[in-house]
Design a protein around this motif. Structure first.
Motif, short mmCIF file in Angstrom:
data_model
loop_
_atom_site.label_atom_id
_atom_site.label_comp_id
_atom_site.label_asym_id
_atom_site.label_seq_id
_atom_site.Cartn_x
_atom_site.Cartn_y
_atom_site.Cartn_z
N HIS A 114 0.28 -1.53 -0.35
CA HIS A 114 -0.22 -0.34 -0.43
C HIS A 114 0.78 1.23 0.15
N HIS A 115 1.10 2.01 -1.02
CA HIS A 115 1.37 3.32 -1.28
C HIS A 115 0.94 4.40 -1.58
N PRO A 116 1.69 5.55 -1.12
CA PRO A 116 2.12 5.98 -0.36
C PRO A 116 1.71 5.34 1.50
N LYS A 117 2.91 5.01 2.16
CA LYS A 117 2.99 4.88 3.68
C LYS A 117 3.94 5.69 3.81
N ALA A 118 3.29 6.10 5.39
CA ALA A 118 3.74 6.61 5.73
C ALA A 118 4.49 6.22 7.68
N ILE A 119 5.66 6.62 7.74
CA ILE A 119 6.68 5.85 8.63
C ILE A 119 6.67 6.86 9.59
N ARG A 120 7.04 6.42 11.20
CA ARG A 120 7.73 7.62 11.94
C ARG A 120 8.93 7.77 12.32
N PHE A 122 8.02 10.30 7.43
CA PHE A 122 8.68 9.27 6.13
C PHE A 122 7.57 9.03 5.28
N LEU A 123 7.14 9.59 4.17
CA LEU A 123 6.54 9.91 2.91
C LEU A 123 7.29 8.49 2.72
N VAL A 124 6.52 7.10 1.91
CA VAL A 124 7.34 6.25 0.70
C VAL A 124 6.08 6.38 -0.59
N LEU A 125 6.91 7.02 -1.69
CA LEU A 125 5.76 6.81 -3.24
C LEU A 125 6.68 5.51 -3.84
N ASN A 126 5.60 4.82 -4.50
CA ASN A 126 5.92 3.86 -5.51
C ASN A 126 5.94 4.19 -6.35
N THR A 127 7.20 4.91 -7.22
CA THR A 127 6.93 5.27 -8.34
C THR A 127 7.43 4.17 -9.26
N ALA A 135 1.99 15.00 11.60
CA ALA A 135 2.95 15.84 12.63
C ALA A 135 4.23 16.09 11.69
N GLY A 136 4.82 17.42 11.99
CA GLY A 136 5.91 17.83 12.15
C GLY A 136 6.72 17.42 11.16
N PRO A 137 8.15 17.40 10.93
CA PRO A 137 8.70 17.35 9.68
C PRO A 137 8.50 16.54 9.16
N VAL A 138 8.93 16.17 7.65
CA VAL A 138 8.33 14.71 6.84
C VAL A 138 9.03 14.97 5.28
N VAL A 139 10.39 13.76 5.49
CA VAL A 139 10.79 13.23 4.45
C VAL A 139 10.32 12.45 3.39
N VAL A 140 10.32 12.57 1.69
CA VAL A 140 9.67 11.76 1.10
C VAL A 140 10.90 11.63 0.32
N LEU A 141 10.44 9.38 -0.07
CA LEU A 141 11.42 9.12 0.04
C LEU A 141 10.85 8.21 -1.86
N ALA A 142 11.80 8.63 -2.43
CA ALA A 142 10.81 7.97 -4.09
C ALA A 142 12.69 6.98 -4.30
N HIS A 143 12.38 6.20 -5.04
CA HIS A 143 13.45 5.56 -6.42
C HIS A 143 13.92 6.91 -7.74
N SER A 147 3.93 22.08 3.08
CA SER A 147 5.09 23.39 4.23
C SER A 147 5.36 22.81 5.04
N ARG A 148 5.22 21.35 5.22
CA ARG A 148 6.28 20.37 6.21
C ARG A 148 7.18 19.94 5.93
N VAL A 149 7.35 19.42 4.79
CA VAL A 149 8.45 18.14 3.48
C VAL A 149 10.14 19.55 4.05
N ALA A 150 11.22 18.32 5.15
CA ALA A 150 12.29 19.10 5.17
C ALA A 150 13.00 18.46 4.22
N ALA A 151 12.76 17.07 3.34
CA ALA A 151 14.04 17.47 2.67
C ALA A 151 13.02 15.97 1.28
N VAL A 152 13.70 15.80 0.17
CA VAL A 152 13.01 14.61 -0.54
C VAL A 152 14.69 14.13 -1.14
N PHE A 153 14.21 12.47 -0.72
CA PHE A 153 15.54 11.70 -1.31
C PHE A 153 15.12 10.96 -2.23
#
Length: 254
Positions: A92-98, A104-109, A137-145, A182-188
């Protein structure tokens, strides 16, 4: 402070001119020893493409080998699907992990992978991503391939001839959601096999280089990874390192 290590495009599999897949098991064990010993991050993020496709039976075996080695990590392990990876149980994507103060928000690209290579995200996933951004809540880091920015790939031996396969097709819609939150700290991300940093509307978009890619036939595979340190006040430092050559590049933001 949260310290993350990001690794991408391990490509365990057959030997190819610039990707000597047969060295991956030994190099990956060195990586695990480095993480458990000197680096000791809070989490290791695997940004996808754990294998280099050969045939269904070999692909399953190569994926299992990587999983077995990474299981020795003492840090938490979070994995992102890549276009080369063996499909597993329905995810199940995206998914959120604390983790600590970070979400962390994980996208399936690879939803689906265009031509088996390029990135795409289904409309349903985009809507779910927007909802999770608002709920986090708080800072979010987005992760995608696949990358979500539009950095120049001129000179990239893999993707400059095929620019449509280098990025996520729906990246503008995803970036728009990121900017509104306005929550995203970085995208990797990974996929393009080289290190890039692009600041878009104040948000760092970071491409992590391939663990295995050596860009030319001959020479040692680098064992590349990135160490990301999130500090107080939204400060971020990223060090690009390799097992063979030490730290090669770093940047700070915020």
């Amino acid at each position: 402070m949260v310290r993350l290590v990001l690794v991408a495009d391990i490509h365990n599999g057959p030997d190819r001119p610039t990707r000597p897949g047969s060295v991956v098991p030994g190099l990956l064990r060195r990586f695990v020893d480095e993480m458990n010993g000197r680096v000791r991050p809070d989490a290791v993020i695997d940004l996808g493409d754990r294998i280099d496709n050969e045939d269904p039976q070999a692909d399953v075996a190569h994926a299992a080998e990587v999983a077995s080695i990474l299981a020795e990590l003492r840090a938490s392990l979070l994995q992102v699907p890549g276009n080369h990876d063996v499909p597993g149980a329905p995810a199940h994507h995206p998914k959120a992990i604390r983790l600590g103060d970070l979400t962390f928000l994980v996208l399936n690209t690879s939803d689906p992978a265009l031509g088996g290579v390029g990135g795409s995200v289904s409309p349903g996933q985009v809507r779910a991503f927007e909802r999770l951004l608002q709920e986090s809540a708080g800072p979010v880091v987005v992760l995608a391939h696949h990358p979500l920015d539009d950095h120049s790939i001129e000179g990239n031996p893999l993707f400059s001839p095929f620019p449509d396969w280098a990025f996520t097709r729906e990246r503008e819609a995803i970036r728009s959601a990121v900017e509104r939150s306005s929550r995203v700290a970085a995208v990797f991300s990974g996929h393009v096999h080289w290190a890039t940093v692009r600041i878009v509307k104040g948000i760092p978009y970071v491409s992590v280089p391939s663990f295995l890619e050596r860009w030319q036939d001959g020479g040692a595979a680098p064992g590349a990874y990135a160490l990301a340190t999130f500090g107080p006040g939204g400060r971020l430092r990223v060090d690009f390192r390799s097992l063979e050559a030490g730290m090669v590049l770093s940047f700070q933001h915020g």
